[in-house]
Design an enzyme around this catalytic site. Sequence first.
Site, PDB file in Angstrom:
ATOM      1  N   ILE A  41      34.798  16.475   7.288  1.00 48.98           N
ATOM      2  CA  ILE A  41      34.086  16.020   6.091  1.00 48.98           C
ATOM      3  C   ILE A  41      32.900  16.929   5.798  1.00 48.98           C
ATOM      4  O   ILE A  41      32.650  17.296   4.643  1.00 48.98           O
ATOM      5  CB  ILE A  41      33.618  14.550   6.285  1.00 48.98           C
ATOM      6  CG1 ILE A  41      34.812  13.593   6.231  1.00 48.98           C
ATOM      7  CG2 ILE A  41      32.570  14.154   5.252  1.00 48.98           C
ATOM      8  CD1 ILE A  41      35.543  13.546   4.898  1.00 48.98           C
ATOM      9  N   ILE A 199      23.291   9.812   1.292  1.00 52.88           N
ATOM     10  CA  ILE A 199      24.375  10.217   0.384  1.00 52.88           C
ATOM     11  C   ILE A 199      24.074   9.750  -1.041  1.00 52.88           C
ATOM     12  O   ILE A 199      24.147  10.530  -1.997  1.00 52.88           O
ATOM     13  CB  ILE A 199      25.732   9.669   0.882  1.00 52.88           C
ATOM     14  CG1 ILE A 199      26.115  10.338   2.210  1.00 52.88           C
ATOM     15  CG2 ILE A 199      26.839   9.897  -0.155  1.00 52.88           C
ATOM     16  CD1 ILE A 199      27.401   9.824   2.845  1.00 52.88           C
ATOM     17  N   VAL A 285      27.515   2.878  -0.014  1.00 48.59           N
ATOM     18  CA  VAL A 285      27.036   1.804   0.867  1.00 48.59           C
ATOM     19  C   VAL A 285      27.394   2.081   2.330  1.00 48.59           C
ATOM     20  O   VAL A 285      27.546   1.162   3.127  1.00 48.59           O
ATOM     21  CB  VAL A 285      27.589   0.429   0.414  1.00 48.59           C
ATOM     22  CG1 VAL A 285      26.963   0.001  -0.892  1.00 48.59           C
ATOM     23  CG2 VAL A 285      29.116   0.456   0.302  1.00 48.59           C
ATOM     24  N   HIS A 460      -0.093  32.071   7.999  1.00 51.20           N
ATOM     25  CA  HIS A 460      -0.727  31.729   6.723  1.00 51.20           C
ATOM     26  C   HIS A 460      -0.333  32.768   5.675  1.00 51.20           C
ATOM     27  O   HIS A 460      -0.332  33.950   5.980  1.00 51.20           O
ATOM     28  CB  HIS A 460      -2.247  31.718   6.885  1.00 51.20           C
ATOM     29  CG  HIS A 460      -2.950  31.480   5.589  1.00 51.20           C
ATOM     30  ND1 HIS A 460      -3.055  30.222   5.028  1.00 51.20           N
ATOM     31  CD2 HIS A 460      -3.573  32.344   4.727  1.00 51.20           C
ATOM     32  CE1 HIS A 460      -3.725  30.310   3.886  1.00 51.20           C
ATOM     33  NE2 HIS A 460      -4.035  31.585   3.677  1.00 51.20           N
TER      34      HIS A 460
HETATM   35  C1  FAD Z   1      28.445  13.404   0.876  1.00 53.66           C
HETATM   36  C2  FAD Z   1      28.040  13.624   2.301  1.00 53.66           C
HETATM   37  C3  FAD Z   1      26.961  14.433   2.597  1.00 53.66           C
HETATM   38  C4  FAD Z   1      26.589  14.634   3.913  1.00 53.66           C
HETATM   39  N1  FAD Z   1      25.521  15.441   4.175  1.00 53.66           N
HETATM   40  C5  FAD Z   1      25.142  15.643   5.455  1.00 53.66           C
HETATM   41  C6  FAD Z   1      24.048  16.502   5.750  1.00 53.66           C
HETATM   42  O1  FAD Z   1      23.431  17.075   4.859  1.00 53.66           O
HETATM   43  N2  FAD Z   1      23.728  16.677   7.056  1.00 53.66           N
HETATM   44  C7  FAD Z   1      24.389  16.047   8.073  1.00 53.66           C
HETATM   45  O2  FAD Z   1      24.054  16.245   9.237  1.00 53.66           O
HETATM   46  N3  FAD Z   1      25.434  15.237   7.813  1.00 53.66           N
HETATM   47  C8  FAD Z   1      25.821  15.026   6.540  1.00 53.66           C
HETATM   48  N4  FAD Z   1      26.897  14.226   6.285  1.00 53.66           N
HETATM   49  C9  FAD Z   1      27.596  13.579   7.427  1.00 53.66           C
HETATM   50  C10 FAD Z   1      28.548  14.551   8.099  1.00 53.66           C
HETATM   51  O3  FAD Z   1      29.490  15.024   7.171  1.00 53.66           O
HETATM   52  C11 FAD Z   1      29.248  13.857   9.257  1.00 53.66           C
HETATM   53  O4  FAD Z   1      28.275  13.301  10.117  1.00 53.66           O
HETATM   54  C12 FAD Z   1      30.104  14.829  10.046  1.00 53.66           C
HETATM   55  O5  FAD Z   1      31.116  15.386   9.234  1.00 53.66           O
HETATM   56  C13 FAD Z   1      30.745  14.105  11.234  1.00 53.66           C
HETATM   57  O6  FAD Z   1      31.530  15.000  11.951  1.00 53.66           O
HETATM   58  P1  FAD Z   1      32.770  14.508  12.828  1.00 53.66           P
HETATM   59  O7  FAD Z   1      33.278  15.729  13.518  1.00 53.66           O
HETATM   60  O8  FAD Z   1      32.389  13.347  13.626  1.00 53.66           O
HETATM   61  O9  FAD Z   1      33.847  13.977  11.773  1.00 53.66           O
HETATM   62  P2  FAD Z   1      34.472  14.539  10.426  1.00 53.66           P
HETATM   63  O10 FAD Z   1      33.690  15.649   9.856  1.00 53.66           O
HETATM   64  O11 FAD Z   1      34.690  13.345   9.566  1.00 53.66           O
HETATM   65  O12 FAD Z   1      35.867  15.131  10.870  1.00 53.66           O
HETATM   66  C14 FAD Z   1      36.882  14.329  11.363  1.00 53.66           C
HETATM   67  C15 FAD Z   1      38.202  15.050  11.196  1.00 53.66           C
HETATM   68  O13 FAD Z   1      39.204  14.332  11.904  1.00 53.66           O
HETATM   69  C16 FAD Z   1      40.402  14.377  11.155  1.00 53.66           C
HETATM   70  N5  FAD Z   1      41.228  13.236  11.606  1.00 53.66           N
HETATM   71  C17 FAD Z   1      40.928  11.921  11.518  1.00 53.66           C
HETATM   72  N6  FAD Z   1      41.900  11.182  12.083  1.00 53.66           N
HETATM   73  C18 FAD Z   1      42.852  12.044  12.523  1.00 53.66           C
HETATM   74  C19 FAD Z   1      44.100  11.889  13.188  1.00 53.66           C
HETATM   75  N7  FAD Z   1      44.566  10.691  13.519  1.00 53.66           N
HETATM   76  N8  FAD Z   1      44.814  12.987  13.491  1.00 53.66           N
HETATM   77  C20 FAD Z   1      44.340  14.216  13.172  1.00 53.66           C
HETATM   78  N9  FAD Z   1      43.174  14.426  12.546  1.00 53.66           N
HETATM   79  C21 FAD Z   1      42.427  13.354  12.234  1.00 53.66           C
HETATM   80  C22 FAD Z   1      39.922  14.278   9.715  1.00 53.66           C
HETATM   81  O14 FAD Z   1      40.901  14.770   8.829  1.00 53.66           O
HETATM   82  C23 FAD Z   1      38.663  15.141   9.750  1.00 53.66           C
HETATM   83  O15 FAD Z   1      38.927  16.471   9.403  1.00 53.66           O
HETATM   84  C24 FAD Z   1      27.310  14.020   4.969  1.00 53.66           C
HETATM   85  C25 FAD Z   1      28.420  13.224   4.676  1.00 53.66           C
HETATM   86  C26 FAD Z   1      28.785  13.027   3.360  1.00 53.66           C
HETATM   87  C27 FAD Z   1      29.976  12.175   3.062  1.00 53.66           C
END
Ligand code: FAD
Length: 481
Positions: A41, A199, A285, A460
Amino acid sequence: MAQSYDLIVIGSGPGGYIAAIRASQLGMKVAVVEREHLAGICSNWGCIPTKALLRSADVMHTATHAKDYGLTLEGTIKPDVKAIVFRSRGIAHRMNNGVGFLFKKNKVDIIWGEAKITKPGEVVVSKTAKKPVEPVGPIPKNTLGEGTYTAKHIIVATGARPRALPGIEPDGKLIWTYFEAMKPEEMPKSLLVMGSGAIGIEFASFYRTMGVEVTVVEIMSQVMPVEDAEISALARKQFERQGMKILLEAKVAKVEKAANSITATIELKDGKTQQITADRMISAVGVQANIEGIGLEAVDVKTDRGFIVIDGYGKTNVPGIYAIGDVAGPPLLAHKAEHEAVICVEKIAGLPNVHPTDKLKIPGCTYCNPQVASVGLTEAKAKEQGRDIRVGRFSFAANGKAVALGESQGMVKTIFDKQTDELLGAHMVGAEVTELIQGFVVAMTAGASSIDLMHTIFPHPTISETIKESVLDAYGRVLNS
Ligand SMILES: Cc1cc2nc3c(=O)[nH]c(=O)nc-3n(C[C@H](O)[C@H](O)[C@H](O)COP(=O)(O)OP(=O)(O)OC[C@H]3O[C@@H](n4cnc5c(N)ncnc54)[C@H](O)[C@@H]3O)c2cc1C
């Protein structure tokens, strides 16, 4: 025979891909299963493309204030929504490709499909129903496919998805999640944003700067409810000065849809209701973890309130199964996911001196205008914990660089323990504070005292000098105000 690995990571977001790379560096044979988009994401629909949109908003803001800097711009400055979205999606695409490159460089296998744990040490990958959304695909070349794979260790890094309120479910057309808000086909004239967490408020800030009439409805008593109340109030004042309407302690109770607009019934804090009609609505939310359909029940992995339960090193209750990132609980931030990834893998590899994640030292940044950033305890939380505190404040209006930049609306607030001089929390609002907060994070991580901070030489003129002044203020020694 099933192909076997030292480590299989499910999900290639910032948690998953960092875990895979670190494991490969430590000599493990690693595979990552991904069903939709490399880099998760964060790179495709979160951190990076939002910052690209917000950069367009910053340029728009500066251009519309060119006169303040003695510059005349001829003609009207108008957003070209297609070009703005094209730029943002292109950057997401580049990040996504970058992770593909890193996997290749680090000899990490990619298995394309939907992963499910069938027993400890076994992952079955089936055909994914998810299609990569333009232009983030295509699926990288040389990926492995459906089948049964085994591994000594499995890390679940499946992330999260938008949460929906019953009766106000996003439909992708009139009620958007962050997916649709990220790539509007045209600018709505008016927008209702439900929820003012990071968000919601980033999108509210983007659309408002682009000239959209924005109303934010927040159920809590302040915008960005996790932030320090004083910082939040200052940010709110500036949002309102920019023309954003903000309703606090207000609840979206009902939404009725027309052909090209919504009408929301808002319950206000005085018990009255108000109807707001807008072209589009963003439901912001919160998010919920992707814990379903990945076989957690089959192996009895413990969850609590929708998240996988882990210790400070990502270990679940089942030996050999770990979880990191959004799926393992708040704060739902990319840098938290990355940090947990490294700790988890280093612990698996048996490295010495691996420390558990200290959630108090995870900074939070919101890239709205003005930016907000913080680390540690808010003043209210410190008091709730019974800490005897001293508080320092410094305004950007008294900082030469901020004034020279035309960015004098801002503030730094520091919170120290009166007895121990420990830095308990730091809170900032204003220009570039998402870059500046790291000064405090380093200080906290290194266990720096107020004296260490006061003895640090800040360049500075920089806005960073407000950090030192705020610390000095906490001890009655402020120099420039
Ligand atoms: C609009 C928005 C803005 C954001 N801005 C920020 C920011 O500025 N700074 C910040 O720190 N965080 C931000 N975040 C949060 C950040 O994106 C997440 O905290 C981060 O992506 C989490 O990483 P993750 O690796 O846990 O999961 P994710 O990035 O969600 O990745 C999970 C992956 O697992 C894959 N997956 C899921 N289930 C399966 C399965 N069964 N088999 C195979 N693949 C699977 C998905 O396709 C996905 O690619 C933002 C989020 C959003 C929505």
